[in-house]
Design a protein around this motif. Structure first.
Motif, PDB file in Angstrom:
ATOM      1  N   GLN A 243      40.698  36.699  48.952  1.00  0.00           N
ATOM      2  CA  GLN A 243      41.194  36.979  47.619  1.00  0.00           C
ATOM      3  C   GLN A 243      41.427  35.703  46.811  1.00  0.00           C
ATOM      4  O   GLN A 243      41.646  34.648  47.362  1.00  0.00           O
ATOM      5  N   HIS A 244      41.350  35.832  45.471  1.00  0.00           N
ATOM      6  CA  HIS A 244      41.620  34.747  44.515  1.00  0.00           C
ATOM      7  C   HIS A 244      40.714  33.536  44.723  1.00  0.00           C
ATOM      8  O   HIS A 244      41.186  32.401  44.758  1.00  0.00           O
TER       9      HIS A 244
ATOM     10  N   SER B 268      40.044  40.987  47.013  1.00  0.00           N
ATOM     11  CA  SER B 268      40.621  41.320  45.706  1.00  0.00           C
ATOM     12  C   SER B 268      40.733  40.087  44.816  1.00  0.00           C
ATOM     13  O   SER B 268      40.706  38.953  45.282  1.00  0.00           O
ATOM     14  N   ASN B 269      40.838  40.360  43.529  1.00  0.00           N
ATOM     15  CA  ASN B 269      41.054  39.317  42.522  1.00  0.00           C
ATOM     16  C   ASN B 269      39.959  38.255  42.531  1.00  0.00           C
ATOM     17  O   ASN B 269      40.229  37.059  42.569  1.00  0.00           O
TER      18      ASN B 269
ATOM     19  N   ASN C 117      40.810  44.623  41.506  1.00  0.00           N
ATOM     20  CA  ASN C 117      40.758  43.537  40.529  1.00  0.00           C
ATOM     21  C   ASN C 117      39.459  42.744  40.604  1.00  0.00           C
ATOM     22  O   ASN C 117      39.454  41.529  40.686  1.00  0.00           O
ATOM     23  N   ASN C 118      38.357  43.486  40.609  1.00  0.00           N
ATOM     24  CA  ASN C 118      37.006  42.954  40.526  1.00  0.00           C
ATOM     25  C   ASN C 118      36.282  43.774  39.460  1.00  0.00           C
ATOM     26  O   ASN C 118      36.899  44.576  38.765  1.00  0.00           O
TER      27      ASN C 118
END
Length: 92
Positions: A7-8, A31-32, A57-58
């Motif tokens: 993520q991130h 995610s993200n 969150n993509n």
């Protein structure tokens, strides 16, 4: 490998179908990021025993494979939009 947390990271593009070569994965969190496209069908069988799948969150599209819907909202986290929620997945 049982846990893969990515993520991130500003990863872009579709989820690679090569992730199916990780059949013992229990937790996958991407995610993200800036992922696009649909969930590859190869992942449905490969991730049959997964306990956590987070693609939220993509920019994913397509419909959620029915097999992932049975995981429930705490195990399968995604953006519940008309574009991706094609089955009776619980949104949350």
């Amino acid at each position: 490998m049982e846990v893969l947390e990515m993520q991130h990271n500003s990863f872009m593009g579709p989820l690679p179908s090569e992730l199916a070569m990780l059949p013992s994965i229990l937790e996958f969190d991407i995610s993200n990021n800036l992922m696009t496209g649909h969930i590859p069908e190869q992942l449905v069988d490969a991730f049959a025993g997964i306990e956590l799948l987070n693609i939220s969150n993509n920019g994913m599209s397509g419909t959620v494979p029915e097999d992932f819907c049975s995981l429930g909202p705490s195990a399968f986290q995604f953006d519940c939009t008309c574009e991706i929620c094609g089955c009776d997945c619980p949104c949350g």
